[in-house]
Design an enzyme around this catalytic site. Structure first.
Site, PDB file in Angstrom:
ATOM      1  N   SER A 203      47.284  46.412  54.273  1.00 33.01           N
ATOM      2  CA  SER A 203      47.866  45.562  53.221  1.00 33.01           C
ATOM      3  C   SER A 203      46.932  44.414  52.830  1.00 33.01           C
ATOM      4  CB  SER A 203      49.236  45.071  53.671  1.00 33.01           C
ATOM      5  OG  SER A 203      49.862  44.350  52.645  1.00 33.01           O
TER       6      SER A 203
ATOM      7  N   ASP B 289      48.479  42.921  46.293  1.00 37.54           N
ATOM      8  CA  ASP B 289      47.823  42.890  47.601  1.00 37.54           C
ATOM      9  C   ASP B 289      47.088  44.231  47.781  1.00 37.54           C
ATOM     10  OD1 ASP B 289      50.187  44.347  47.821  1.00 37.54           O
ATOM     11  OD2 ASP B 289      50.423  43.897  49.940  1.00 37.54           O
TER      12      ASP B 289
ATOM     13  N   ASP C  56      47.540  47.093  49.252  1.00 38.08           N
ATOM     14  CA  ASP C  56      48.203  48.392  49.086  1.00 38.08           C
ATOM     15  C   ASP C  56      49.233  48.365  47.954  1.00 38.08           C
ATOM     16  OD1 ASP C  56      49.910  46.728  50.588  1.00 38.08           O
ATOM     17  OD2 ASP C  56      50.946  48.446  51.451  1.00 38.08           O
TER      18      ASP C  56
END
Ligand code: MG
Length: 451
Positions: free
Chosen positions: A96, A238, A240
């Site tokens: 992430s 972000d 992902d």
């Protein structure tokens, strides 16, 4: 052995998170999410190909077929799992918003939602066992799927008013942070008929532009670009792309509770279904004030997007989300979705006009966020001691302890991931928010000293 944190297994690539761990986790996943096929996808990190290959090999050795979706956002993987009946689970290789040396393994149940803690615990148990692989004739195959990203974007586009958006002739700046959204989010803007300016749009796991956490200090370039291009809004994901954070037409960074408020208004006034929004107890009362002023209801949950999603399902709520830019839309899927959030905000701007004007109309609150170091074994005692110190105050025990005053609230909450205790204070009056923050930070320090 505890391996899964709040967002899957995380670690430094070729450090804690190496091929051996990935291979064995792949095998263990099949014992819980099998028999397969199992879908797998990844972000742009340097180690993502390596970790994905090892997890896939482990899964195939246990007899599961693997659908390799390549580099796409986490919600695109979740949408694929949700919409493919035969697929029994999913795996996302991502860390992430963490720095580039990290990576992670996140698991998805057969319905496309994040795995429950019980499923993760079962995977951890299997990891401890000596797992028996299948005979050679039953080894799984890999199928390459190259259109999962586009199918996901088509689904997002189908959930907004495209005619309205096209007519508004908007210009939008997008910061992909060189992460998993580099193909899907520019495609979204193209399909919505908005003029797009893309920055940090190359898949590059060294994150040359900035780290992939969409906090204000990382988005200076986006803020400048929105102003320079006279764009109607900017947004950033972000790594992902399950989250989305916005910049107004005046180049101002908008904390996630602002987008939660504005999209709640769009949902209540123009969406279908129950007039009920779900959010954790840590969200600003600004959202509650706005939602209630529109004749709708708001339900508070404990912190964590899967908890919000499960409450939405239970209560039949059409929308929910956290103040970090992770919003959930029930008509699309029950998970945080960065592209869906962006599409809805573009629709909101097409419908209501200037994003900054919408922000200026929101109720104003001051929130002060503090934290204290606190060992895990002292967290519960600390909560109880504070509660005992304030017997006559109104309290909410949904997550930690929220003390509700006439002119604000204080949330005292043990962190689920770190040896920390969080102390949030909010009021419309800045002096009150500050005074209470100081008071409770002091009280927490005193109690910790005595333990
Ligand atoms: Mg994320």
């Amino acid at each position: 052995m505890k391996m899964f944190g709040t967002n899957g297994i995380r670690g430094e690539s070729n450090g804690y998170l190496d091929c051996e761990l990935a291979l064995k986790i792949g095998k263990s996943i099949v014992t819980v999410l099998g028999p397969g096929p199992i879908a797998i996808a990844m972000d742009t990190r340097v180690s993502s190909d390596m970790i994905r290959s090892a997890v896939s090999a482990g899964m195939m050795s246990m007899g599961a077929d693997v659908h390799n979706l390549g580099m796409i956002p986490t919600p695109a993987l979740q949408y694929y799992v949700k919409t493919h009946e035969e697929v029994t689970g999913g795996v996302m290789i991502t860390a992430s918003h963490n720095p580039p040396e990290f990576n992670g393994i996140k698991c998805v149940s057969g319905d496309g939602t994040e795995c429950k803690p019980e499923e993760e615990a079962a995977i951890e148990d299997a990891y401890e066992r000596d797992l028996k692989v299948v005979p050679w004739q039953e080894i799984g195959h890999e199928v390459i799927v190259d259109d999962a990203g586009e199918r996901y974007i088509d689904a997002v586009v189908s959930k907004v008013d495209v005619d309205l958006i096209r007519k508004a002739k908007l210009k939008v700046c997008l910061d992909c942070a060189n992460g998993a959204s580099v193909e899907t989010s520019p495609l979204l803007l193209k399909k919505l008929g908005v003029e797009a300016v893309v920055i940090n749009g190359q898949p590059d796991g060294m994150f040359p532009g900035h780290y992939s956490e969409p906090v204000e200090e990382n988005l200076a370039e986006l803020k400048e670009r929105v102003v320079k291009e006279s764009a109607d809004l900017g947004f950033a994901h972000d790594g992902d792309a399950d989250r989305c954070i916005f910049v107004s037409d005046k180049g101002k960074y908008l904390p996630g509770d602002y987008s939660l408020a504005i999209l709640s208004k769009l949902q209540i006034q123009h969406g279908e279904g129950k007039k009920l929004i779900v959010t954790p107890v840590s969200t600003s009362a600004m959202v509650e004030e706005l939602v209630c002023s529109l004749g709708a209801d708001l339900t508070y949950t404990a912190v964590g997007s899967p908890i919000v999603a499960r409450r939405m399902i239970a209560d039949g709520s059409p929308m929910g989300g956290e103040d970090n830019g992770g919003l959930i839309f029930a008509d699309h899927q029950y998970c945080r979705d960065g592209a869906m959030t962006a599409a809805r905000m573009i629709e909101a701007v097409a419908r209501y006009g200037s994003l900054q004007a919408m922000v200026d109309e929101l109720p104003k609150y001051v929130t002060i966020k503090a934290a204290a170091r606190c060992d895990n074994d002292k967290k519960e005692i600390l909560v109880e001691r504070i509660a005992a110190n304030h017997p006559s105050e109104k309290m909410d025990r949904t997550d930690g302890l929220k003390i509700i005053f006439d002119d604000g609230w204080v949330l005292l909450r043990p962190s689920g991931t770190e040896p920390k205790f969080r102390i949030y204070s909010e009021s419309k009056d800045a002096d009150v928010a500050k005074r209470r923050s100081d008071q409770f930070v002091g009280e927490v320090a005193d109690i910790l000293k005595s333990l």
